[in-house]
Design a protein around this motif. Structure first.
Motif, PDB file in Angstrom:
ATOM      1  N   ARG A 150       0.837  -1.203   0.000  1.00 39.03           N
ATOM      2  CA  ARG A 150       0.000   0.000   0.000  1.00 39.03           C
ATOM      3  C   ARG A 150       0.874   1.256   0.000  1.00 39.03           C
ATOM      4  O   ARG A 150       0.611   2.211  -0.737  1.00 39.03           O
ATOM      5  N   GLU A 151       1.931   1.239   0.787  1.00 37.25           N
ATOM      6  CA  GLU A 151       2.854   2.384   0.809  1.00 37.25           C
ATOM      7  C   GLU A 151       3.504   2.597  -0.550  1.00 37.25           C
ATOM      8  O   GLU A 151       3.642   3.738  -1.005  1.00 37.25           O
ATOM      9  N   ASP A 152       3.905   1.506  -1.190  1.00 41.32           N
ATOM     10  CA  ASP A 152       4.545   1.620  -2.500  1.00 41.32           C
ATOM     11  C   ASP A 152       3.589   2.226  -3.523  1.00 41.32           C
ATOM     12  O   ASP A 152       3.985   3.066  -4.339  1.00 41.32           O
ATOM     13  N   ARG A 153       2.354   1.791  -3.508  1.00 39.02           N
ATOM     14  CA  ARG A 153       1.387   2.284  -4.491  1.00 39.02           C
ATOM     15  C   ARG A 153       1.040   3.749  -4.260  1.00 39.02           C
ATOM     16  O   ARG A 153       0.842   4.510  -5.203  1.00 39.02           O
ATOM     17  N   GLN A 154       0.971   4.137  -2.998  1.00 38.99           N
ATOM     18  CA  GLN A 154       0.627   5.518  -2.665  1.00 38.99           C
ATOM     19  C   GLN A 154       1.842   6.434  -2.625  1.00 38.99           C
ATOM     20  O   GLN A 154       1.696   7.651  -2.561  1.00 38.99           O
ATOM     21  N   ARG A 155       3.039   5.838  -2.695  1.00 39.92           N
ATOM     22  CA  ARG A 155       4.290   6.587  -2.562  1.00 39.92           C
ATOM     23  C   ARG A 155       4.317   7.437  -1.286  1.00 39.92           C
ATOM     24  O   ARG A 155       4.760   8.590  -1.289  1.00 39.92           O
ATOM     25  N   LYS A 156       3.816   6.852  -0.225  1.00 41.41           N
ATOM     26  CA  LYS A 156       3.833   7.509   1.077  1.00 41.41           C
ATOM     27  C   LYS A 156       4.600   6.608   2.036  1.00 41.41           C
ATOM     28  O   LYS A 156       4.098   5.559   2.451  1.00 41.41           O
ATOM     29  N   TYR A 157       5.806   7.038   2.350  1.00 39.73           N
ATOM     30  CA  TYR A 157       6.698   6.208   3.160  1.00 39.73           C
ATOM     31  C   TYR A 157       6.910   6.839   4.532  1.00 39.73           C
ATOM     32  O   TYR A 157       7.194   8.043   4.638  1.00 39.73           O
ATOM     33  N   ARG A 158       6.749   6.035   5.565  1.00 39.96           N
ATOM     34  CA  ARG A 158       6.934   6.517   6.926  1.00 39.96           C
ATOM     35  C   ARG A 158       8.395   6.361   7.340  1.00 39.96           C
ATOM     36  O   ARG A 158       9.092   5.469   6.866  1.00 39.96           O
ATOM     37  N   ARG A 159       8.827   7.252   8.221  1.00 38.75           N
ATOM     38  CA  ARG A 159      10.187   7.151   8.747  1.00 38.75           C
ATOM     39  C   ARG A 159      10.281   5.935   9.664  1.00 38.75           C
ATOM     40  O   ARG A 159       9.409   5.692  10.495  1.00 38.75           O
ATOM     41  N   VAL A 160      11.341   5.170   9.488  1.00 42.48           N
ATOM     42  CA  VAL A 160      11.546   3.940  10.256  1.00 42.48           C
ATOM     43  C   VAL A 160      12.791   4.091  11.120  1.00 42.48           C
ATOM     44  O   VAL A 160      13.852   4.493  10.633  1.00 42.48           O
ATOM     45  N   LYS A 161      12.654   3.782  12.390  1.00 48.13           N
ATOM     46  CA  LYS A 161      13.793   3.792  13.289  1.00 48.13           C
ATOM     47  C   LYS A 161      14.360   2.371  13.395  1.00 48.13           C
ATOM     48  O   LYS A 161      13.610   1.409  13.489  1.00 48.13           O
ATOM     49  N   PHE A 162      15.685   2.277  13.352  1.00 50.25           N
ATOM     50  CA  PHE A 162      16.306   0.971  13.568  1.00 50.25           C
ATOM     51  C   PHE A 162      17.414   1.118  14.608  1.00 50.25           C
ATOM     52  O   PHE A 162      18.040   2.175  14.728  1.00 50.25           O
ATOM     53  N   THR A 163      17.639   0.055  15.350  1.00 47.51           N
ATOM     54  CA  THR A 163      18.576   0.091  16.464  1.00 47.51           C
ATOM     55  C   THR A 163      19.803  -0.765  16.177  1.00 47.51           C
ATOM     56  O   THR A 163      19.967  -1.319  15.086  1.00 47.51           O
ATOM     57  N   ALA A 230       9.714  11.721  -2.112  1.00 46.89           N
ATOM     58  CA  ALA A 230       9.953  12.554  -0.924  1.00 46.89           C
ATOM     59  C   ALA A 230       9.861  14.057  -1.206  1.00 46.89           C
ATOM     60  O   ALA A 230      10.032  14.853  -0.286  1.00 46.89           O
ATOM     61  N   GLY A 231       9.611  14.444  -2.452  1.00 49.13           N
ATOM     62  CA  GLY A 231       9.514  15.857  -2.757  1.00 49.13           C
ATOM     63  C   GLY A 231      10.841  16.589  -2.681  1.00 49.13           C
ATOM     64  O   GLY A 231      10.886  17.804  -2.524  1.00 49.13           O
ATOM     65  N   ILE A 232      11.941  15.847  -2.804  1.00 53.17           N
ATOM     66  CA  ILE A 232      13.282  16.435  -2.726  1.00 53.17           C
ATOM     67  C   ILE A 232      14.021  16.149  -4.030  1.00 53.17           C
ATOM     68  O   ILE A 232      14.029  15.018  -4.508  1.00 53.17           O
ATOM     69  N   ARG A 233      14.631  17.171  -4.602  1.00 53.49           N
ATOM     70  CA  ARG A 233      15.398  16.967  -5.830  1.00 53.49           C
ATOM     71  C   ARG A 233      16.880  17.188  -5.542  1.00 53.49           C
ATOM     72  O   ARG A 233      17.260  18.216  -4.971  1.00 53.49           O
ATOM     73  N   VAL A 234      17.685  16.209  -5.898  1.00 53.19           N
ATOM     74  CA  VAL A 234      19.135  16.299  -5.721  1.00 53.19           C
ATOM     75  C   VAL A 234      19.773  16.086  -7.081  1.00 53.19           C
ATOM     76  O   VAL A 234      19.583  15.026  -7.694  1.00 53.19           O
ATOM     77  N   ASP A 235      20.516  17.064  -7.574  1.00 53.65           N
ATOM     78  CA  ASP A 235      21.139  16.886  -8.882  1.00 53.65           C
ATOM     79  C   ASP A 235      22.413  16.056  -8.763  1.00 53.65           C
ATOM     80  O   ASP A 235      22.906  15.783  -7.670  1.00 53.65           O
ATOM     81  N   GLY A 236      22.929  15.651  -9.913  1.00 56.01           N
ATOM     82  CA  GLY A 236      24.067  14.756  -9.923  1.00 56.01           C
ATOM     83  C   GLY A 236      25.302  15.345  -9.283  1.00 56.01           C
ATOM     84  O   GLY A 236      26.043  14.648  -8.571  1.00 56.01           O
ATOM     85  N   ASN A 237      25.549  16.616  -9.515  1.00 51.36           N
ATOM     86  CA  ASN A 237      26.730  17.258  -8.955  1.00 51.36           C
ATOM     87  C   ASN A 237      26.689  17.257  -7.428  1.00 51.36           C
ATOM     88  O   ASN A 237      27.687  16.957  -6.761  1.00 51.36           O
ATOM     89  N   GLN A 238      25.533  17.596  -6.860  1.00 51.31           N
ATOM     90  CA  GLN A 238      25.385  17.592  -5.405  1.00 51.31           C
ATOM     91  C   GLN A 238      25.529  16.173  -4.863  1.00 51.31           C
ATOM     92  O   GLN A 238      26.146  15.953  -3.815  1.00 51.31           O
ATOM     93  N   LEU A 239      24.984  15.217  -5.583  1.00 46.27           N
ATOM     94  CA  LEU A 239      25.091  13.819  -5.170  1.00 46.27           C
ATOM     95  C   LEU A 239      26.555  13.393  -5.094  1.00 46.27           C
ATOM     96  O   LEU A 239      26.977  12.722  -4.155  1.00 46.27           O
ATOM     97  N   GLY A 240      27.339  13.795  -6.080  1.00 45.29           N
ATOM     98  CA  GLY A 240      28.759  13.481  -6.067  1.00 45.29           C
ATOM     99  C   GLY A 240      29.469  14.107  -4.876  1.00 45.29           C
ATOM    100  O   GLY A 240      30.354  13.492  -4.269  1.00 45.29           O
ATOM    101  N   GLN A 241      29.067  15.322  -4.533  1.00 48.86           N
ATOM    102  CA  GLN A 241      29.659  15.982  -3.363  1.00 48.86           C
ATOM    103  C   GLN A 241      29.291  15.246  -2.080  1.00 48.86           C
ATOM    104  O   GLN A 241      30.105  15.143  -1.154  1.00 48.86           O
ATOM    105  N   ASP A 242      28.053  14.727  -2.036  1.00 45.76           N
ATOM    106  CA  ASP A 242      27.633  13.965  -0.857  1.00 45.76           C
ATOM    107  C   ASP A 242      28.492  12.710  -0.686  1.00 45.76           C
ATOM    108  O   ASP A 242      28.898  12.369   0.432  1.00 45.76           O
ATOM    109  N   PHE A 243      28.755  12.023  -1.791  1.00 45.25           N
ATOM    110  CA  PHE A 243      29.597  10.825  -1.729  1.00 45.25           C
ATOM    111  C   PHE A 243      31.033  11.180  -1.341  1.00 45.25           C
ATOM    112  O   PHE A 243      31.689  10.440  -0.602  1.00 45.25           O
TER     113      PHE A 243
END
Length: 549
Positions: A150-163, A230-243
């Motif tokens: 259902r989440e995949d079809r609606q593209r609504k993803y909840r934040r998940v905490k993992f320990t 997620a409504g966020i756009r990251v271009d390739g150049n910024q992505l490379g800087q993140d890596f």
């Protein structure tokens, strides 16, 4: 030494209405049966030199992050059965990632332990999921998949905490199975200026380093879809800087300064996706050890059986792969290129197809063609988890593609040999063949393995040259449990006529080949997948470890 497999004369060996023997092995070990011949196939091969050499972990697997949407489900990785199945696929990478990795936040909680009777830090011998808990988790997992779908079809993803438990369980699974863990970090944790916020990753890295967990890393999954999910756009150049930022963090660690970093896990080239890859390579190529991208042939929601058997659909991999290889070579020559996530159909797979016998044609062809084109690693989505493209079903029983993968691991070596297949109808389309040196863990150096598949409803014949036909052949022929087109929908598979199933939760069946005497040709039954090992081929390319030509 160049060996040419000569096509037997069509006029002297085949005419309209003539039937040839199609060999099937019966319970007494005798090859019987008949079927009309679709094609004679000849193969031009060169056994003198290796044209490519892939990573020994070429066939690798994934576990989708959706399995950790509720942390308790990761305890399924303590099942004796799932660990037995995983060990048979080594050596391999295990990638933990996917859409939900970008919604997962590490939340330390050291005193948290579910009342399961399982200790995440226990030794491999002691860490075994109790059968009562395994049954309960499998039942609850079936219900959980409805929520995930259902989440995949609606593209609504909840934040998940993992320990720490999630990390402990993943590391224990890969460590005890003999796999190399690649952990996908959340790339959608962003700062005000849209740069990656590394604080949560630092916390996770510190914990993993304190436990001396040897593992590699990725950052983000399919950045081309960030805006949609997620409504966020990251271009390739910024992505490379993140890596580059993540590589700097790893370099500062005494434990992880040489750890592997892979990315950007972009979707296959389409529209702006190639632009993201180009921008990423310009700013981030030096940060990564291999460039990763994802590939699926078809949409799982509107595909058909015909698509899974269509040579033109299978051939689309060539165009996409060459496009990525060219982009990487232009900016970073020599950088390995991986399929960081791949299967038959996107959208979780095609129900009733991606988990049945027919899926094996897409999977085996991708392995053969991918190695020949220049991919170094291919990661199958998924080993176990949600969707219809898994290797192991919800009851933790192996599906046809699992058995196909195990045979590939045992019989196929990393050295790719040059070959070309031609049929009496021109270039072979429905009979698809690839040639490798054999796995030296199973056969002595010099043996070669012919990867074979027949997408046709009629049998085919592969001619053999004088030299190779003087070699004894071990045949491993996979067919559906049922004959004909109906069998393509089967979730069971037979090897040389014997149904494949586990002996018990800790024992796989003996996967025996059928020893064939030297002959002029090989028989490839209708709708079959096969590995033919020429044990005495004495291929020069497979007896030496020189440079790739």
């Amino acid at each position: 030494m160049k060996l040419v497999l000569l096509l037997l004369s069509v006029l002297s060996h085949r005419s309209d209405g003539v039937h040839i023997t199609q060999r099937h092995r019966d319970s007494n070990g005798t090859w019987t049966g008949s079927g009309s011949l679709d094609a004679d196939v000849a193969v031009d091969v060169d056994l003198s030199a290796v044209i490519r050499r892939v990573d020994p972990r070429f066939l690798s697997i994934t576990i989708d992050a959706s399995l950790a949407a509720e942390e308790k489900f990761l305890y399924l990785l303590g099942s004796p059965k799932i660990r037995t199945l995983a060990r048979a696929l080594t050596p391999a990478f295990l990638r933990f990632g996917g859409t939900r990795q970008d919604f997962m936040v590490f939340t330390p909680q050291r005193d948290h332990r579910p009342d399961s009777g399982v200790s995440a830090g226990a030794s491999c011998e002691k860490l075994e999921l109790p059968s009562w808990l395994e049954q309960r988790l499998k039942k609850e997992w079936t219900q959980q998949q409805v929520v995930l779908l259902r989440e995949d079809r609606q593209r609504k993803y909840r934040r998940v905490k993992f320990t720490e438990d999630a990390v402990d369980l993943l590391h224990s699974f890969t460590n005890c199975s003999g796999m190399d863990l690649i952990f996908g970090l959340n790339a959608l944790l962003r700062t005000a200026d849209n740069a990656w916020n590394s604080s949560n990753a630092r916390s996770l890295l510190q914990y993993c380093e304190s436990r001396r967990y040897r593992m590699s890393w990725e950052l983000g999954n399919e950045p081309n879809s960030y805006e949609k999910k997620a409504g966020i756009r990251v271009d390739g150049n910024q992505l490379g800087q993140d890596f580059t930022h993540l590589r700097e963090i790893l370099s500062e660690s005494k434990f992880y300064h040489n750890a592997g970093l892979y990315g950007p896990d972009v979707g296959q080239p389409r529209d702006h996706r190639i632009d993201i890859l180009e921008g990423f390579l310009q700013s981030g190529a030096e940060a990564i050890d291999a460039c990763t991208w994802h590939h699926y042939y078809v949409n799982g929601r509107d595909t058909s059986l015909e698509d899974f058997l269509d040579p033109e659909v299978l051939d689309t991999l060539t165009l996409k792969t060459n496009e990525v290889l060219e982009k990487v070579k232009l900016v970073s020559p020599g950088k390995p290129v991986w399929l960081g996530e791949t299967s038959s159909a996107y959208g979780g797979g095609a129900v009733g197809l991606s988990d049945t016998f027919v899926a094996g044609f897409m999977w085996l062809d991708k392995l053969g063609l991918g190695a020949r084109l220049g991919l170094d690693v291919v990661m199958r989505q998924v080993f176990v988890g949600s969707g219809s493209y898994h290797l192991v079903d919800d009851n933790l029983d192996p599906l046809p593609d699992y058995w196909l993968s195990v045979l590939y691991k045992r019989l196929v070596g990393p050295e790719v040999l040059k070959m070309e297949a031609l049929s009496n109808l021109g270039r072979s389309k429905r009979v698809r063949l690839y040639l490798h040196c054999s796995n030296t863990n199973s056969y002595r150096p010099g043996a070669v393995t012919l990867i074979s598949m027949n997408l046709s409803k009629k049998a085919a014949r592969i001619s053999a040259p004088a030299l190779v036909s003087s070699s004894t052949v071990d045949a491993f022929v996979l067919e559906s449990e049922q004959p004909g087109e109906d069998g393509l929908y089967s979730r069971s598979v037979k090897l040389n006529g014997e149904l494949l199933k586990m002996v018990d939760d800790k024992t796989l069946p003996e996967l025996r080949g059928s020893r064939l005497p030297p002959a002029e040709h090989l028989q490839l039954p209708a709708y079959s997948l096969a590995f033919f090992v020429f044990t005495d081929a004495r291929a020069a390319a497979c007896r030496q470890h020189g440079a790739v030509r």
